[in-house]
Scaffold this motif. Structure first.
Motif, PDB file in Angstrom:
ATOM      1  N   LYS A 191       5.405  17.662  -6.756  1.00  0.00           N
ATOM      2  CA  LYS A 191       4.711  18.899  -7.867  1.00  0.00           C
ATOM      3  C   LYS A 191       5.503  19.995  -7.550  1.00  0.00           C
ATOM      4  CE  LYS A 191       0.628  21.585  -9.925  1.00  0.00           C
ATOM      5  NZ  LYS A 191      -0.520  21.223  -9.771  1.00  0.00           N
ATOM      6  N   PHE A 192       5.647  20.384  -5.859  1.00  0.00           N
ATOM      7  CA  PHE A 192       6.690  21.588  -5.667  1.00  0.00           C
ATOM      8  C   PHE A 192       8.315  21.648  -6.352  1.00  0.00           C
ATOM      9  CE2 PHE A 192       9.442  23.505  -2.995  1.00  0.00           C
ATOM     10  CZ  PHE A 192       8.798  24.541  -2.743  1.00  0.00           C
ATOM     11  N   VAL A 193       8.645  20.136  -6.266  1.00  0.00           N
ATOM     12  CA  VAL A 193      10.400  20.191  -6.940  1.00  0.00           C
ATOM     13  C   VAL A 193       9.959  20.175  -8.506  1.00  0.00           C
ATOM     14  CG1 VAL A 193      11.903  18.849  -7.361  1.00  0.00           C
ATOM     15  CG2 VAL A 193      10.775  18.995  -5.157  1.00  0.00           C
ATOM     16  N   MET A 194       9.118  19.732  -9.234  1.00  0.00           N
ATOM     17  CA  MET A 194       8.602  20.032 -10.526  1.00  0.00           C
ATOM     18  C   MET A 194       8.521  21.279 -11.653  1.00  0.00           C
ATOM     19  SD  MET A 194       9.342  17.857 -13.030  1.00  0.00           S
ATOM     20  CE  MET A 194       9.556  19.008 -13.643  1.00  0.00           C
ATOM     21  N   ALA A 195       7.215  21.889 -10.096  1.00  0.00           N
ATOM     22  CA  ALA A 195       6.897  23.401 -10.580  1.00  0.00           C
ATOM     23  C   ALA A 195       7.767  24.162 -10.115  1.00  0.00           C
ATOM     24  CB  ALA A 195       5.784  23.821  -9.986  1.00  0.00           C
ATOM     25  N   SER A 196       8.572  23.963  -9.656  1.00  0.00           N
ATOM     26  CA  SER A 196      10.256  24.490  -8.207  1.00  0.00           C
ATOM     27  C   SER A 196      11.424  24.275 -10.341  1.00  0.00           C
ATOM     28  CB  SER A 196      10.896  24.771  -7.923  1.00  0.00           C
ATOM     29  OG  SER A 196       9.903  25.051  -6.694  1.00  0.00           O
ATOM     30  N   THR A 197      11.104  23.593 -10.607  1.00  0.00           N
ATOM     31  CA  THR A 197      12.063  23.678 -11.758  1.00  0.00           C
ATOM     32  C   THR A 197      12.070  24.500 -12.825  1.00  0.00           C
ATOM     33  OG1 THR A 197      11.487  21.794 -13.134  1.00  0.00           O
ATOM     34  CG2 THR A 197      12.920  21.467 -11.399  1.00  0.00           C
ATOM     35  N   PHE A 198      10.821  25.034 -13.599  1.00  0.00           N
ATOM     36  CA  PHE A 198      10.559  25.800 -13.855  1.00  0.00           C
ATOM     37  C   PHE A 198      11.119  27.065 -13.481  1.00  0.00           C
ATOM     38  CE2 PHE A 198       8.232  22.379 -15.143  1.00  0.00           C
ATOM     39  CZ  PHE A 198       7.715  22.408 -16.533  1.00  0.00           C
ATOM     40  N   VAL A 199      11.335  27.772 -12.623  1.00  0.00           N
ATOM     41  CA  VAL A 199      12.148  28.611 -12.565  1.00  0.00           C
ATOM     42  C   VAL A 199      13.387  29.330 -12.872  1.00  0.00           C
ATOM     43  CG1 VAL A 199      13.119  30.752  -9.943  1.00  0.00           C
ATOM     44  CG2 VAL A 199      10.954  29.333 -10.362  1.00  0.00           C
ATOM     45  N   LEU A 200      14.746  28.161 -13.437  1.00  0.00           N
ATOM     46  CA  LEU A 200      15.930  28.044 -13.553  1.00  0.00           C
ATOM     47  C   LEU A 200      15.952  28.055 -14.417  1.00  0.00           C
ATOM     48  CD1 LEU A 200      16.869  24.040 -12.287  1.00  0.00           C
ATOM     49  CD2 LEU A 200      16.925  26.837 -11.193  1.00  0.00           C
ATOM     50  N   GLU A 208       1.049  -0.899   0.639  1.00  0.00           N
ATOM     51  CA  GLU A 208       0.009  -0.374  -0.148  1.00  0.00           C
ATOM     52  C   GLU A 208       0.904   1.273   0.207  1.00  0.00           C
ATOM     53  OE1 GLU A 208      -3.504   0.928   0.278  1.00  0.00           O
ATOM     54  OE2 GLU A 208      -3.712  -1.000  -0.934  1.00  0.00           O
ATOM     55  N   LYS A 209       1.658   1.188   0.651  1.00  0.00           N
ATOM     56  CA  LYS A 209       3.000   2.387   0.957  1.00  0.00           C
ATOM     57  C   LYS A 209       3.391   2.814  -1.010  1.00  0.00           C
ATOM     58  CE  LYS A 209       7.292   4.427   2.463  1.00  0.00           C
ATOM     59  NZ  LYS A 209       8.005   4.524   3.801  1.00  0.00           N
ATOM     60  N   ARG A 210       3.690   1.714  -1.152  1.00  0.00           N
ATOM     61  CA  ARG A 210       4.371   1.827  -2.614  1.00  0.00           C
ATOM     62  C   ARG A 210       3.579   2.293  -3.965  1.00  0.00           C
ATOM     63  NH1 ARG A 210       8.819   0.873  -5.813  1.00  0.00           N
ATOM     64  NH2 ARG A 210       7.793  -0.940  -7.945  1.00  0.00           N
ATOM     65  N   LYS A 211       2.149   1.937  -3.176  1.00  0.00           N
ATOM     66  CA  LYS A 211       0.983   2.022  -4.383  1.00  0.00           C
ATOM     67  C   LYS A 211       0.628   3.831  -4.406  1.00  0.00           C
ATOM     68  CE  LYS A 211      -1.919  -1.526  -4.441  1.00  0.00           C
ATOM     69  NZ  LYS A 211      -2.741  -2.360  -3.990  1.00  0.00           N
ATOM     70  N   GLY A 212       0.793   4.217  -2.760  1.00  0.00           N
ATOM     71  CA  GLY A 212       0.363   5.493  -2.407  1.00  0.00           C
ATOM     72  C   GLY A 212       1.562   6.514  -3.241  1.00  0.00           C
ATOM     73  N   LEU A 213       2.715   6.412  -3.071  1.00  0.00           N
ATOM     74  CA  LEU A 213       3.979   6.850  -3.332  1.00  0.00           C
ATOM     75  C   LEU A 213       4.051   6.607  -4.637  1.00  0.00           C
ATOM     76  CD1 LEU A 213       6.856   8.032  -3.358  1.00  0.00           C
ATOM     77  CD2 LEU A 213       7.916   5.971  -3.736  1.00  0.00           C
ATOM     78  N   ILE A 214       3.539   5.937  -5.630  1.00  0.00           N
ATOM     79  CA  ILE A 214       3.896   5.509  -7.171  1.00  0.00           C
ATOM     80  C   ILE A 214       2.484   6.336  -7.548  1.00  0.00           C
ATOM     81  CG2 ILE A 214       2.903   4.484  -9.203  1.00  0.00           C
ATOM     82  CD1 ILE A 214       4.504   2.154  -7.876  1.00  0.00           C
ATOM     83  N   SER A 215       1.906   6.883  -7.003  1.00  0.00           N
ATOM     84  CA  SER A 215       0.465   8.122  -7.218  1.00  0.00           C
ATOM     85  C   SER A 215       0.628   8.999  -7.146  1.00  0.00           C
ATOM     86  CB  SER A 215      -0.800   7.327  -5.984  1.00  0.00           C
ATOM     87  OG  SER A 215      -2.008   5.942  -6.695  1.00  0.00           O
ATOM     88  N   GLY A 216       1.741   9.001  -6.237  1.00  0.00           N
ATOM     89  CA  GLY A 216       2.319  10.978  -5.650  1.00  0.00           C
ATOM     90  C   GLY A 216       2.576  11.211  -6.401  1.00  0.00           C
ATOM     91  N   VAL A 217       3.536  10.108  -6.903  1.00  0.00           N
ATOM     92  CA  VAL A 217       5.312  10.555  -7.747  1.00  0.00           C
ATOM     93  C   VAL A 217       4.594  11.077  -9.402  1.00  0.00           C
ATOM     94  CG1 VAL A 217       7.190  10.203  -8.953  1.00  0.00           C
ATOM     95  CG2 VAL A 217       6.872  10.109  -6.349  1.00  0.00           C
ATOM     96  N   PHE A 218       3.888   9.874  -9.667  1.00  0.00           N
ATOM     97  CA  PHE A 218       2.837  10.202 -11.149  1.00  0.00           C
ATOM     98  C   PHE A 218       1.968  11.108 -11.235  1.00  0.00           C
ATOM     99  CE2 PHE A 218       5.287   6.154 -11.359  1.00  0.00           C
ATOM    100  CZ  PHE A 218       5.630   6.347 -12.859  1.00  0.00           C
ATOM    101  N   PHE A 219       1.361  10.998 -10.304  1.00  0.00           N
ATOM    102  CA  PHE A 219       0.280  12.712 -10.365  1.00  0.00           C
ATOM    103  C   PHE A 219       0.860  13.981 -10.187  1.00  0.00           C
ATOM    104  CE2 PHE A 219      -2.725  15.567  -8.738  1.00  0.00           C
ATOM    105  CZ  PHE A 219      -3.525  16.080  -9.378  1.00  0.00           C
ATOM    106  N   GLY A 220       1.859  14.212  -9.440  1.00  0.00           N
ATOM    107  CA  GLY A 220       2.911  15.382  -8.731  1.00  0.00           C
ATOM    108  C   GLY A 220       3.757  15.453  -9.612  1.00  0.00           C
ATOM    109  N   THR A 221       4.155  14.522 -10.308  1.00  0.00           N
ATOM    110  CA  THR A 221       5.272  15.220 -11.325  1.00  0.00           C
ATOM    111  C   THR A 221       4.323  15.506 -12.861  1.00  0.00           C
ATOM    112  OG1 THR A 221       7.046  13.552 -11.094  1.00  0.00           O
ATOM    113  CG2 THR A 221       6.607  14.080 -13.973  1.00  0.00           C
ATOM    114  N   GLY A 222       2.870  14.936 -13.740  1.00  0.00           N
ATOM    115  CA  GLY A 222       2.522  15.287 -14.781  1.00  0.00           C
ATOM    116  C   GLY A 222       1.341  16.653 -14.360  1.00  0.00           C
ATOM    117  N   SER A 223       1.224  16.583 -12.819  1.00  0.00           N
ATOM    118  CA  SER A 223       0.566  17.490 -13.230  1.00  0.00           C
ATOM    119  C   SER A 223       1.267  19.192 -13.100  1.00  0.00           C
ATOM    120  CB  SER A 223      -0.497  17.262 -11.399  1.00  0.00           C
ATOM    121  OG  SER A 223      -0.996  18.430 -10.996  1.00  0.00           O
TER     122      SER A 223
END
Length: 163
Positions: free
Chosen positions: A86-95, A4-19
Motif C-alpha cells: 500500500k505504501f509503494v502503491m500510494a506513493s506512485t501517485f506522487v510522480l 501459510e506464508k504464501r497465503k499471507g503474502l498474497i492477501s497482503g499484496v492484493f489488499f495493499g494494491t487494491g486499497s
C-alpha cells in the motif's frame, strides 16, 4: 497446497494494491474537486501513504490473527506485505504531480489507477478461472463509484465552505 506464508503474502499484496489505488485516487479526486491545491493533494497522498498503509496493515494483522488456521508467520507476512504494497502503491501517485500541472496530473493518476486495477483484475480472473471482462468491469465499477462520490464530497465541501 499453498503455504501459510504464501497465503499471507498474497492477501497482503492484493489488499495493499487494491486499497492503495482506490483510497489514493479517492483522496486525489476529492481534494482536487474541493481545493484545486497542489499542496493539499500532494500532502494528502503522503499522509495516505503513511497513515492509511499502517492502518490497513494493522487491520490485516487483526484479520489474519482472527483466522483459526493462521500462523504467526502468515500473520506477519500479511501485515508487512499490506504495509509495503500500500505504501509503494500510494506513493506512485506522487510522480505525476511532480511533473505535470495539477489538472493533468489528476487525469494521469486516474489512468494509472485504471491500468493497475485492470491488471490486478485480469490476474485474479485468470487465477480463479473466471471470465475476465465481468471481473474487470466489477472492479472498475467499484472504483468509479468511489471516484464519483469523492468528487461530489470535494465539491460539496468547497461549496459549503465557500472557498
Amino acid at each position: 497446497m499453498m503455504s501459510e506464508k504464501r497465503k499471507g503474502l498474497i492477501s497482503g499484496v492484493f489488499f495493499g494494491t487494491g486499497s492503495g489505488v482506490i483510497t489514493t485516487l479517492g483522496l486525489i479526486v476529492g481534494l482536487f474537486a474541493g481545493t484545486e491545491s497542489m499542496a493539499a493533494v500532494m500532502g494528502g497522498i503522503l499522509v495516505i501513504a503513511i497513515s492509511d498503509s499502517m492502518s490497513d496493515a494493522f487491520g490485516m494483522h487483526l484479520a489474519e490473527e482472527a483466522r483459526p488456521d493462521s500462523t504467526t508467520r502468515s500473520v506477519w507476512t500479511a501485515t508487512v506485505a499490506t504495509f509495503a504494497t500500500k505504501f509503494v502503491m500510494a506513493s506512485t501517485f506522487v510522480l505525476p504531480l511532480l511533473f505535470l500541472p495539477l489538472d493533468q496530473a489528476v487525469l494521469a493518476c486516474l489512468v494509472w489507477g485504471v491500468i493497475v486495477l485492470t491488471a490486478l483484475s485480469i490476474f485474479i480472473a485468470s487465477q480463479q478461472g473466471q471470465a475476465i471482462v465481468p471481473v474487470v468491469a466489477e472492479h472498475l465499477g467499484i472504483a468509479t463509484t468511489v471516484m464519483v462520490l469523492s468528487w461530489l464530497a470535494g465539491l460539496g465541501v468547497h461549496h459549503w465552505l465557500g472557498v
